[in-house]
Write a protein that holds these residues in place. Structure first.
Motif, PDB file in Angstrom:
ATOM      1  N   LEU A   1      43.960  31.597  43.733  1.00 19.44           N
ATOM      2  CA  LEU A   1      43.395  32.696  42.952  1.00 19.44           C
ATOM      3  C   LEU A   1      41.892  32.485  42.749  1.00 19.44           C
ATOM      4  CD1 LEU A   1      43.441  35.184  41.066  1.00 19.44           C
ATOM      5  CD2 LEU A   1      44.024  33.602  39.198  1.00 19.44           C
ATOM      6  N   ALA A   2      41.509  31.273  42.400  1.00 16.82           N
ATOM      7  CA  ALA A   2      40.088  30.976  42.178  1.00 16.82           C
ATOM      8  C   ALA A   2      39.287  31.218  43.452  1.00 16.82           C
ATOM      9  CB  ALA A   2      39.921  29.538  41.703  1.00 16.82           C
TER      10      ALA A   2
ATOM     11  N   GLY B   1      47.211  27.318  30.833  1.00 18.20           N
ATOM     12  CA  GLY B   1      46.061  27.015  30.000  1.00 18.20           C
ATOM     13  C   GLY B   1      44.803  27.666  30.534  1.00 18.20           C
ATOM     14  N   ARG B   2      43.675  27.269  29.939  1.00 15.19           N
ATOM     15  CA  ARG B   2      42.370  27.826  30.298  1.00 15.19           C
ATOM     16  C   ARG B   2      41.676  26.922  31.319  1.00 15.19           C
ATOM     17  NH1 ARG B   2      38.833  31.512  29.416  1.00 15.19           N
ATOM     18  NH2 ARG B   2      40.265  32.640  28.043  1.00 15.19           N
TER      19      ARG B   2
ATOM     20  N   CYS C   1      38.804  31.830  33.128  1.00 19.41           N
ATOM     21  CA  CYS C   1      40.178  32.245  33.413  1.00 19.41           C
ATOM     22  C   CYS C   1      41.149  31.549  32.467  1.00 19.41           C
ATOM     23  CB  CYS C   1      40.576  31.881  34.844  1.00 19.41           C
ATOM     24  SG  CYS C   1      39.634  32.674  36.144  1.00 19.41           S
ATOM     25  N   VAL C   2      42.227  32.239  32.153  1.00 15.10           N
ATOM     26  CA  VAL C   2      43.339  31.622  31.436  1.00 15.10           C
ATOM     27  C   VAL C   2      44.620  32.190  32.033  1.00 15.10           C
ATOM     28  CG1 VAL C   2      43.352  33.373  29.597  1.00 15.10           C
ATOM     29  CG2 VAL C   2      44.322  31.101  29.158  1.00 15.10           C
TER      30      VAL C   2
ATOM     31  N   ALA D   1      41.345  36.875  34.118  1.00 12.55           N
ATOM     32  CA  ALA D   1      40.023  36.369  34.478  1.00 12.55           C
ATOM     33  C   ALA D   1      38.964  37.294  33.892  1.00 12.55           C
ATOM     34  CB  ALA D   1      39.869  36.306  35.996  1.00 12.55           C
ATOM     35  N   GLY D   2      37.906  36.711  33.326  1.00  8.71           N
ATOM     36  CA  GLY D   2      36.823  37.517  32.776  1.00  8.71           C
ATOM     37  C   GLY D   2      36.221  36.880  31.539  1.00  8.71           C
ATOM     38  N   THR D   3      35.046  37.340  31.165  1.00 10.38           N
ATOM     39  CA  THR D   3      34.359  36.815  29.986  1.00 10.38           C
ATOM     40  C   THR D   3      34.731  37.655  28.765  1.00 10.38           C
ATOM     41  OG1 THR D   3      32.518  36.100  31.381  1.00 10.38           O
ATOM     42  CG2 THR D   3      32.092  36.239  29.008  1.00 10.38           C
TER      43      THR D   3
END
Length: 520
Positions: A138-139, A377-378, A395-396, A182-184
């Protein structure tokens, strides 16, 4: 040529046995590699991969894998469908990635577990490895496509070169079932939703009482710092702490001191913390701890836990979550909150307690729990490892341990002796006597065109009793019985298999009547 081939095959057999003996006696890598090269050279002499005509096959699945029969697949698909419904309820979008990745993508992301990655031979200039989990792919996907926010779910098989324990559900090929945000975003909002998703999945599947353990990677690092662990030893000690749910403290302490080189007094200080668990009151207690107050990482981790527990309370999870300092999760990429859903032992349970590690790996577990069925987890830095400019995408995520859940449900169904229905056929088209197979085909075509799930016998003149027994055995709810007299009037008999009640229905009205019966 035949004799030469026979001789080569015999030499291959002898050389293969020699290689096995060298590996068993733990000879040097150089010696083993030398003999493996000779083995490969002998195989090359065969001039291809064709098996000899008289070769006898060993009929078994590869080590660490298994086949699934229709009943097992029905159960598994039912579990996955329920999990996907939860994921979609929270806005999840599905993605898929290749089953193998460039080796450089996977290496260095899993700490001590990197040795379990399956490597493949050079494929046209690319060095590849089988995916170990769904998080690192995913990353890579996010970095490659410059995606900065997504809520994705992914259900697929992963591969680990582990020592399988088939009787305990430990495989080399198994499913992972992931949901990631995923996101801020503002602190702990996405993290708390992932904890809520774990609770919803376990409630939906109804596999028993559970607790969701929570901890924070910054708090762990701060705790290690406060106890005197050298920074370069944090990950190794974290990996040791991660074994506390399956090994007693004495064994974990021994690993820290004897294998990881930690000072005994430092290990004892860690031991005082990692045995603590509780709720918001424990966070307050630790925030007042002089040793932890002096370490910024510990304070940040505790403040994060404070906010997470508050949000979990708003989600109605007070009775489901536990702040547990022994929870470590050994994977290197975690940076913040970590969590694990653990099934509790049922009262009077005498089964062997096992613990499922991240998504499918199992090992004996201590105490009154059955095993972990979810974890996550994160991981805020993983995507940045793949971005050319190091751009981070926070991401978490959570991974549901579906293999453990499957094994629990399989055991329940086996004990109940309930037979699961393995097909979706709604109606069976039967004939009462000979010479009606062409009429069966016409009726089948009418039903299929109307979107109705239907089947019939593949014999031209089957016996009616055999056809009706098939319906009962496969739990097909309705049967259509064709007869010359009825067909002459444009009607058929529609039979409810369970009650054995029959009624006449016109061919024109047949699809509508079947739908009506199925909705009752």
């Amino acid at each position: 040529m035949s004799d030469t081939r026979e001789q080569i095959l015999e030499q291959i057999k002898e050389q293969g046995e020699l290689v096995r003996q060298l590996k068993a006696s733990k000879e040097s890598k150089e010696k083993i590699d030398e003999e493996v090269s000779r083995l490969l050279a002998l195989k090359a002499k065969l001039g291809g991969d064709a098996a000899p005509a008289n070769q006898k096959f060993t009929l078994k699945t590869p080590k660490g894998t298994r086949d699934y029969a229709p009943q097992q697949m029905t159960l598994r698909q039912g579990v996955l469908d329920k999990i996907v419904q939860v994921f979609k309820r929270h806005g999840g979008e599905a993605i898929d990635t290749p089953v193998f990745e460039l080796k450089e993508v996977l290496t260095g992301k899993y700490g001590e577990d990197s040795k379990l990655i399956y490597d493949l031979k050079d494929q046209g200039g690319e060095i590849l490895s089988m995916r170990y989990d769904l998080t690192v792919p995913l990353a890579r996907y996010l970095a490659m496509n410059k995606i900065s926010s997504i809520k994705r779910y992914h259900i697929a098989k992963v591969y680990r070169r582990d020592n399988p324990a088939m009787t305990r559900g430990r495989y080399r090929e198994f499913y992972q079932c992931d949901f990631d945000i995923a996101g801020t975003y503002d602190p702990m909002l996405a993290d708390a939703e992932c904890v809520k998703i774990v609770a919803e999945v376990l409630d939906t599947l109804d596999i028993g009482d559970y607790v969701i353990k929570l901890n924070h990677r910054q708090l762990l690092d701060g705790m290690f710092e406060a106890c005197g662990v050298p920074p370069n030893n944090f990950r190794a000690i974290c990996s040791a702490v991660d074994k506390l749910d399956k090994s007693p403290w004495a064994e974990v302490r021994k690993e820290m001191v004897e294998e990881k080189g930690l000072d005994g007094a430092t290990a004892d200080r860690i031991g005082e913390y990692v045995r603590l668990s509780g709720g918001a009151e424990l966070v307050e207690q630790l925030l007042a701890d002089p040793k932890l107050k002096a370490v910024p990482n510990a304070v940040k981790g505790l403040e994060g836990m404070q906010l997470l527990l508050k949000y979990c309370s708003l989600f109605g999870l007070e009775q489901r979550v536990s702040f547990d300092l022994s929870l470590a999760r050994g994977l290197d990429y975690y940076t913040g909150v970590i969590y694990e859903g653990v099934l509790k032992a049922e009262p009077g349970s005498t089964g062997s307690p096992v613990k499922t590690l991240q998504n499918g790996d199992q090992a004996p577990e201590q105490g009154g729990t059955v095993g972990s069925v979810a974890g996550g987890g994160r991981y805020d830095n993983l995507v940045g490892m793949f971005d050319p400019r190091g751009k981070a995408v926070p991401c978490v995520g959570v991974s549901i341990g579906v293999e453990r859940i499957f094994s629990v449900l399989e055991a329940k169904f086996a004990a109940s002796k309930v037979k699961l229905r393995t097909n979706d056929v709604e109606v069976y088209v039967a004939s009462a006597h000979k010479g009606l197979h062409e009429q069966r085909l016409r009726v089948l075509n009418q039903l299929w065109d109307a979107g109705i799930k239907a089947e019939h016998s593949y014999k031209v003149n089957p016996k009616l009793l055999v056809q009706l027994q098939h319906c009962e055995e496969h739990q097909i709810p309705l049967a259509i019985v064709l007869g010359d007299a009825e067909l002459a009037q444009g009607i058929v008999k529609l039979r409810e298999v369970r009650t054995r009640q029959e009624s006449n229905v016109t061919l024109a009205e047949l699809p509508a009547e079947i739908r009506r019966r199925l909705q009752e």
